[in-house]
Design a protein around this motif. Structure first.
Motif, PDB file in Angstrom:
ATOM      1  N   PHE A  98      40.635  39.334  45.911  1.00  0.00           N
ATOM      2  CA  PHE A  98      39.547  38.454  45.190  1.00  0.00           C
ATOM      3  C   PHE A  98      38.636  39.339  44.506  1.00  0.00           C
ATOM      4  N   ASP A  99      38.019  40.225  45.181  1.00  0.00           N
ATOM      5  CA  ASP A  99      37.254  41.473  44.535  1.00  0.00           C
ATOM      6  C   ASP A  99      37.641  41.751  43.227  1.00  0.00           C
ATOM      7  N   THR A 100      38.912  42.163  43.158  1.00  0.00           N
ATOM      8  CA  THR A 100      39.321  42.942  42.128  1.00  0.00           C
ATOM      9  C   THR A 100      39.820  41.960  40.950  1.00  0.00           C
ATOM     10  N   LEU A 101      39.904  40.700  41.236  1.00  0.00           N
ATOM     11  CA  LEU A 101      40.375  39.859  40.108  1.00  0.00           C
ATOM     12  C   LEU A 101      39.413  39.634  38.763  1.00  0.00           C
ATOM     13  N   HIS A 102      39.985  39.471  37.707  1.00  0.00           N
ATOM     14  CA  HIS A 102      39.085  39.099  36.415  1.00  0.00           C
ATOM     15  C   HIS A 102      39.304  37.498  36.385  1.00  0.00           C
ATOM     16  N   ILE A 103      37.833  36.979  36.932  1.00  0.00           N
ATOM     17  CA  ILE A 103      37.775  35.690  36.757  1.00  0.00           C
ATOM     18  C   ILE A 103      37.775  34.946  35.348  1.00  0.00           C
ATOM     19  N   ARG A 104      38.282  34.172  34.826  1.00  0.00           N
ATOM     20  CA  ARG A 104      38.041  33.879  33.234  1.00  0.00           C
ATOM     21  C   ARG A 104      36.894  33.119  33.035  1.00  0.00           C
ATOM     22  N   ARG A 105      36.457  33.422  31.750  1.00  0.00           N
ATOM     23  CA  ARG A 105      35.390  32.810  31.338  1.00  0.00           C
ATOM     24  C   ARG A 105      35.202  31.338  31.382  1.00  0.00           C
ATOM     25  N   ASP A 106      36.338  30.681  31.201  1.00  0.00           N
ATOM     26  CA  ASP A 106      36.333  29.431  30.997  1.00  0.00           C
ATOM     27  C   ASP A 106      36.947  28.589  32.454  1.00  0.00           C
ATOM     28  N   ALA A 107      36.585  29.672  33.430  1.00  0.00           N
ATOM     29  CA  ALA A 107      37.220  29.035  34.756  1.00  0.00           C
ATOM     30  C   ALA A 107      36.312  28.105  35.184  1.00  0.00           C
ATOM     31  N   LYS A 108      36.920  27.078  35.974  1.00  0.00           N
ATOM     32  CA  LYS A 108      36.129  26.004  36.740  1.00  0.00           C
ATOM     33  C   LYS A 108      35.178  26.334  37.454  1.00  0.00           C
ATOM     34  N   SER A 109      33.976  25.877  37.363  1.00  0.00           N
ATOM     35  CA  SER A 109      32.824  26.222  38.002  1.00  0.00           C
ATOM     36  C   SER A 109      32.457  25.533  39.397  1.00  0.00           C
ATOM     37  N   ASP A 110      33.410  24.740  39.685  1.00  0.00           N
ATOM     38  CA  ASP A 110      33.301  23.617  40.834  1.00  0.00           C
ATOM     39  C   ASP A 110      34.392  24.125  42.114  1.00  0.00           C
ATOM     40  N   VAL A 111      34.913  25.056  41.911  1.00  0.00           N
ATOM     41  CA  VAL A 111      35.841  25.629  42.855  1.00  0.00           C
ATOM     42  C   VAL A 111      35.151  26.138  44.165  1.00  0.00           C
ATOM     43  N   GLN A 112      35.650  25.487  45.397  1.00  0.00           N
ATOM     44  CA  GLN A 112      35.116  25.633  46.604  1.00  0.00           C
ATOM     45  C   GLN A 112      35.829  27.037  47.026  1.00  0.00           C
ATOM     46  N   LEU A 113      34.881  28.094  47.222  1.00  0.00           N
ATOM     47  CA  LEU A 113      35.325  29.511  47.788  1.00  0.00           C
ATOM     48  C   LEU A 113      35.195  29.427  49.266  1.00  0.00           C
ATOM     49  N   PRO A 114      36.115  29.850  50.077  1.00  0.00           N
ATOM     50  CA  PRO A 114      36.061  30.005  51.388  1.00  0.00           C
ATOM     51  C   PRO A 114      35.058  30.891  51.956  1.00  0.00           C
TER      52      PRO A 114
ATOM     53  N   LEU B 234      42.019  29.978  41.776  1.00  0.00           N
ATOM     54  CA  LEU B 234      41.239  30.628  40.934  1.00  0.00           C
ATOM     55  C   LEU B 234      41.890  30.723  39.571  1.00  0.00           C
ATOM     56  N   ASP B 235      40.934  30.587  38.699  1.00  0.00           N
ATOM     57  CA  ASP B 235      41.271  30.753  37.139  1.00  0.00           C
ATOM     58  C   ASP B 235      41.046  32.371  36.934  1.00  0.00           C
ATOM     59  N   VAL B 236      42.292  32.804  36.827  1.00  0.00           N
ATOM     60  CA  VAL B 236      41.951  34.506  36.452  1.00  0.00           C
ATOM     61  C   VAL B 236      42.704  34.961  35.174  1.00  0.00           C
ATOM     62  N   GLU B 237      42.587  36.353  34.900  1.00  0.00           N
ATOM     63  CA  GLU B 237      43.461  36.588  33.640  1.00  0.00           C
ATOM     64  C   GLU B 237      43.708  37.981  33.823  1.00  0.00           C
ATOM     65  N   GLU B 238      44.809  38.521  33.649  1.00  0.00           N
ATOM     66  CA  GLU B 238      45.366  39.782  33.584  1.00  0.00           C
ATOM     67  C   GLU B 238      46.010  40.110  32.588  1.00  0.00           C
ATOM     68  N   GLU B 239      45.493  41.414  31.806  1.00  0.00           N
ATOM     69  CA  GLU B 239      46.325  41.838  30.553  1.00  0.00           C
ATOM     70  C   GLU B 239      46.395  40.788  29.410  1.00  0.00           C
ATOM     71  N   ASN B 240      45.482  39.998  29.393  1.00  0.00           N
ATOM     72  CA  ASN B 240      45.357  38.842  28.392  1.00  0.00           C
ATOM     73  C   ASN B 240      46.174  37.672  28.714  1.00  0.00           C
ATOM     74  N   GLU B 241      46.772  37.558  29.716  1.00  0.00           N
ATOM     75  CA  GLU B 241      47.466  36.355  30.287  1.00  0.00           C
ATOM     76  C   GLU B 241      46.781  35.526  31.392  1.00  0.00           C
ATOM     77  N   LYS B 242      46.680  34.347  31.024  1.00  0.00           N
ATOM     78  CA  LYS B 242      46.014  33.530  31.973  1.00  0.00           C
ATOM     79  C   LYS B 242      46.781  32.976  33.329  1.00  0.00           C
ATOM     80  N   ILE B 243      46.222  33.133  34.401  1.00  0.00           N
ATOM     81  CA  ILE B 243      47.004  32.759  35.608  1.00  0.00           C
ATOM     82  C   ILE B 243      45.972  31.871  36.368  1.00  0.00           C
TER      83      ILE B 243
END
Length: 319
Positions: A35-51, A77-86
């Motif tokens: 989680f600490d190394t992920l790149h969260i997308r700028r357009d990610a949902k803001s209402d995600v309930q994180l543990p 989580l909405d993340v991005e890796e090398e310009n790919e949305k995951i």
């Protein structure tokens, strides 16, 4: 920008990962470090309930017990890796118990039921007259199985669990707490684990010997080879969980995710110290599609015949 690259930029790939294993092997710590190394997308949902486990520290035994995973849970989580949305779903599970065979069997069954429940969701969508084109793929694409390095290989319990898991999911074995082993001890342990897997015919995920589309001489930005010529030679991957304390690399003065000992510092993101960076890249990028294809085309196709919903569907057709 070509039309193909534009489609790739806007497409969102679903990836669902699970961690399982016995207690106190660092499963939740792995999820926290990932989680600490992920790149969260700028357009990610803001209402995600994180543990809460993502932010808990374990400086004392009481803290560690309080932070222990008590029940299976997941978050996306909405993340991005090398310009790919995951769209990345992480599933954590309670540590298996060693001293209660009945409870252990129940725990493994609960994990399998969760995995099979995702098969049911896929099958229910497949049997609809009009399918939902926006249906979310909830199947578990890869399951990391954490191995205790103190056992000099796999125990009988490990073998029984792995035989059950590999029938339902791509299993990737990992050696937990690899910092407790010397380089030669780790190498010998990996060989011992692979011998037991082979002798018991346990079909954990096997990486292709020839990595198509990858260049073994290609280096990442920090100069390290993220994809070695043969991933299979690295398995089971070694993992080290970082301390909660602030660790400073004396050579750079930078804060790192690592562990500090009297003899020196371990950097958990240094491929020379453990396989986290390689494993992270394998899961999120280089082999993501392979995990997903194998889940749908091999494991799910083979497993769905035993699902109650599939049997009911066949009965309905006979009528």
């Amino acid at each position: 920008m070509t039309s193909r690259s534009r489609r790739r930029k806007h497409a969102i790939s679903q990836l669902n990962l699970m961690v399982v294993g016995f207690k106190s092997l660092g499963k939740t710590s792995f999820i926290r470090m990932l989680f600490d190394t992920l790149h969260i997308r700028r357009d990610a949902k803001s209402d995600v309930q994180l543990p809460a486990s993502l932010f808990q520290t374990a400086e004392t035994l009481e803290d560690a017990e309080a932070a222990r995973t008590k029940e299976l849970y997941s978050f996306t989580l909405d993340v991005e890796e090398e310009n790919e949305k995951i769209s990345l779903t992480l599933v954590d599970s309670p540590g298996f118990v060693k001293d209660n065979e009945l409870r252990l069997d129940v725990q493994v069954t609960e994990v399998l039921r969760y995995i099979e429940a995702q098969f049911d969701i896929t099958l229910a969508e497949e049997t609809k007259v009009k399918r939902n084109p926006k249906a979310v793929d909830s199947q578990i694409h890869a399951c990391l199985y954490f191995i205790d390095n103190a056992n000099n290989g796999l125990t009988d319990k490990d073998i029984r669990i792995l035989k059950r898991l590999t029938a339902r999911v791509n299993v990737i074995p990992v050696v937990a707490k690899a910092d407790l082993l010397t380089t030669s001890q780790l190498a010998n342990l990996k060989k011992a684990i692979n011998r037991v897997l082979k002798s018991n015919q346990i079909p954990v995920f096997e990486f292709p010997e020839t990595e198509e589309g990858t260049d073994p001489d290609q280096e990442s930005e920090d100069g390290e080879n993220e994809i070695p010529p043969s991933l299979q030679s690295l398995t089971p991957f070694s993992l080290i969980a970082p301390e909660d304390a602030n660790i400073i690399d004396p050579s750079t003065g930078q804060k790192i995710r690592g562990r500090q000992y009297a003899w020196g510092i371990i950097d958990c993101l240094n491929p020379k110290h453990c396989d986290f960076v390689v494993l992270r890249n394998v899961l999120l990028m280089s082999h993501r599609k392979l995990f997903k294809d194998n889940t749908l085309e091999v494991i799910y196709r083979k497993s769905r015949k035993s699902l109650p919903l599939f049997q009911s569907h066949l009965e309905g057709k006979k009528i």
